[in-house]
Scaffold this motif. Structure first.
Motif, PDB file in Angstrom:
ATOM      1  N   ILE A 101       1.075  -1.299   0.080  1.00  0.00           N
ATOM      2  CA  ILE A 101      -0.133   0.110  -0.035  1.00  0.00           C
ATOM      3  C   ILE A 101       0.861   1.182  -0.047  1.00  0.00           C
ATOM      4  O   ILE A 101       0.617   2.139  -0.607  1.00  0.00           O
ATOM      5  CB  ILE A 101      -1.000  -0.002   1.192  1.00  0.00           C
ATOM      6  CG1 ILE A 101      -1.931  -1.160   1.050  1.00  0.00           C
ATOM      7  CG2 ILE A 101      -1.723   1.382   1.219  1.00  0.00           C
ATOM      8  CD1 ILE A 101      -2.852  -1.379   2.267  1.00  0.00           C
ATOM      9  N   ASP A 102       1.826   1.281   0.634  1.00  0.00           N
ATOM     10  CA  ASP A 102       2.870   2.291   0.760  1.00  0.00           C
ATOM     11  C   ASP A 102       3.329   2.444  -0.438  1.00  0.00           C
ATOM     12  O   ASP A 102       4.004   3.663  -0.762  1.00  0.00           O
ATOM     13  CB  ASP A 102       4.072   1.953   1.973  1.00  0.00           C
ATOM     14  CG  ASP A 102       3.442   2.151   3.228  1.00  0.00           C
ATOM     15  OD1 ASP A 102       2.247   2.650   3.501  1.00  0.00           O
ATOM     16  OD2 ASP A 102       4.030   1.752   4.247  1.00  0.00           O
ATOM     17  N   SER A 157      -3.717   6.284   2.979  1.00  0.00           N
ATOM     18  CA  SER A 157      -3.277   6.101   1.551  1.00  0.00           C
ATOM     19  C   SER A 157      -3.902   6.946   0.546  1.00  0.00           C
ATOM     20  O   SER A 157      -3.397   7.562  -0.328  1.00  0.00           O
ATOM     21  CB  SER A 157      -3.507   4.449   1.222  1.00  0.00           C
ATOM     22  OG  SER A 157      -3.271   4.348  -0.024  1.00  0.00           O
TER      23      SER A 157
END
Length: 245
Positions: free
Chosen positions: A153-154, A181
């Motif tokens: 996700i990062d 996010s």
């Protein structure tokens, strides 16, 4: 999301914070509606009676009496004895479909058609929904990737290309990993979608397009047992729209 919030979700954007507070209070105290008066409601929520009346008008009602009558009808329908638990799903599924704006759905289908790639982001119990969405998109010849671990996700800001689509899936719409996010991705040029069970949630408000189910939140022994199955239905609806575009 409770029955009252689900019913008036389209009008929520028009309400002030004080007016929303009154609606949230009613959502949590619908069983006490018979004994509730305008003055008692104002006192309980620490707002003026004028604020309550103004809220009812924004909801398209004539006043507190009209609101109270509508809430009593909701509460009565809520307590109807169903012959089968399956029948309990019917009104909420109907409400979910009623909330879908066909024009916005068509725009979402067009955006997916034009997108180079689709990224699905889901964690926890909605992880399986994300896996299902990515597999269905791949079967429909649309490149898709499912990100469910924090390090993936990062990495999304570095993976996205202009016009890519990121679909966030969260029952509450308050999952902090997803909210953070979204905030990072809002200026990447990607189109951000959300599937939630809370049309008024933080996540729903941050993305470009949101589709929400209308099932009351349920918990047992501290665990959220709200059905996830309606989210699968929304995924199918969007992909069907994409395939027909």
């Amino acid at each position: 999301m409770g029955k009252i919030i689900a019913t008036f979700h389209n009008e929520m954007e028009q309400l002030s914070e004080s007016e929303k507070l009154v609606l949230y209070y009613l959502d949590n105290h619908i069983d006490d509606i018979d004994a509730l008066t305008l003055v008692k409601l104002a006192e309980a929520t620490r707002v003026s009676t004028t604020t309550v009346i103004r809220m009812t008008h924004k909801l398209g009602l004539e006043g507190f009496s009209d609101l109270k009558y509508k809430l009593k009808q909701m509460n009565q329908s809520k307590t109807i004895a169903y012959s089968s638990f399956i029948q309990e799903y019917i009104p909420f599924l109907t409400e979910t479909f009623d909330q879908i704006d066909p024009i916005r759905l068509k725009r979402m289908g067009n955006i997916i058609k034009q997108a180079p790639s689709i990224f699905i982001v889901s964690v926890g119990l909605t992880k399986t929904v994300g896996e299902y969405a990515s597999q269905r998109l791949i079967q429909a010849n649309k490149p898709a990737m499912h990100a469910y671990e924090s390090h993936l996700i990062d990495l999304l800001p570095n993976l996205l290309k202009p016009n890519d689509v990121v679909i966030f899936i969260s029952m509450s719409g308050e999952t902090q990993t997803l909210i953070q996010s979204v905030k990072k991705l809002r200026f990447t040029g990607a189109q951000l979608f959300a599937f939630t069970n809370a049309a008024d949630s933080t996540l729903s408000q941050l993305v470009h397009f949101n589709l929400s189910t209308a099932f009351p939140t349920e918990s047992r022994s501290g665990y959220d047992i709200t059905p996830r199955s309606p989210l699968f239905v929304l995924i199918d609806v969007l992909i069907e729209e994409y395939l027909r575009t």
